[in-house]
Design a protein around this motif. Structure first.
Motif, short mmCIF file in Angstrom:
data_model
loop_
_atom_site.label_atom_id
_atom_site.label_comp_id
_atom_site.label_asym_id
_atom_site.label_seq_id
_atom_site.Cartn_x
_atom_site.Cartn_y
_atom_site.Cartn_z
N VAL A 241 0.86 -1.18 0.00
CA VAL A 241 0.00 0.00 0.00
C VAL A 241 0.90 1.23 0.00
O VAL A 241 1.66 1.43 0.95
N SER B 55 -0.38 2.81 5.83
CA SER B 55 -1.33 1.72 6.08
C SER B 55 -2.76 2.22 6.20
O SER B 55 -3.55 1.71 6.97
N GLY B 56 -3.09 3.27 5.44
CA GLY B 56 -4.44 3.79 5.45
C GLY B 56 -4.79 4.63 6.67
O GLY B 56 -5.93 5.04 6.83
N ARG B 57 -3.82 4.92 7.54
CA ARG B 57 -4.06 5.73 8.73
C ARG B 57 -3.20 6.97 8.71
O ARG B 57 -2.04 6.92 8.31
#
Length: 161
Positions: free
Chosen positions: A107, A133-135
């Motif tokens: 990612v 990580s999408g955060r």
């Protein structure tokens, strides 16, 4: 029992904590009383870059942020940090290097915003909001100018890698 390292770490991971309850509030909307306005508005002044040094510093800071975020996400090896960081930072980042994989895919991380300030002539501090990580995470780097180049001497982040 865990023992602390003999020397302080150049990389610090900061854990999220809930915000403490704020002070006294009034009214149905729970608004804090506002501070009185300043007696006189601050004067504006023109700030000019010093001989292109600020443009070079901005480019170095943005490149350093991208490099650190990619290392935390696992898309770049930590050994590449040696190009812009002191050995202590490189050594500590090797331990925090991430492997951000979901379903076998990497990612890609993103840099949402950066800020740069110069508390002293040979020192710069840059902060960034990044997505790993999408955060969303916070990142802070201290850059010092020695021997004709800017080097990262300290790093703090909320990303665990």
């Amino acid at each position: 029992m865990r023992q602390r390292p003999a020397t302080p770490s150049a990389v610090r991971i900061i854990r999220y904590r809930a915000a403490p309850p704020s002070g006294e509030t009034r009214g149905a909307l729970a608004l804090r009383p506002s501070a009185p306005p300043p007696a006189r508005p601050p004067r504006l002044r023109l700030v000019r870059p010093a001989d292109g040094m600020d443009a070079e510093l901005q480019a170095v800071a943005e490149a350093a942020v991208r490099l650190v975020v990619e290392i935390l996400a696992g898309t770049r090896p930590a050994t590449q940090l040696s190009l812009i960081a002191v050995p202590a930072v490189c050594r500590d980042m090797t331990r925090h290097q991430g492997a951000d994989r979901r379903g076998g895919r990497i990612v890609p991380p993103r840099v949402l915003s950066t800020r740069l300030q110069r508390p002293a002539p040979a020192v710069a501090e840059t902060t960034a909001v990044v997505v790993v990580s999408g955060r969303a995470h916070a990142l802070a780097l201290r850059l010092e100018h020695t021997r004709g180049r800017w080097r990262c001497t300290a790093l703090e982040t909320t990303a665990t890698g």
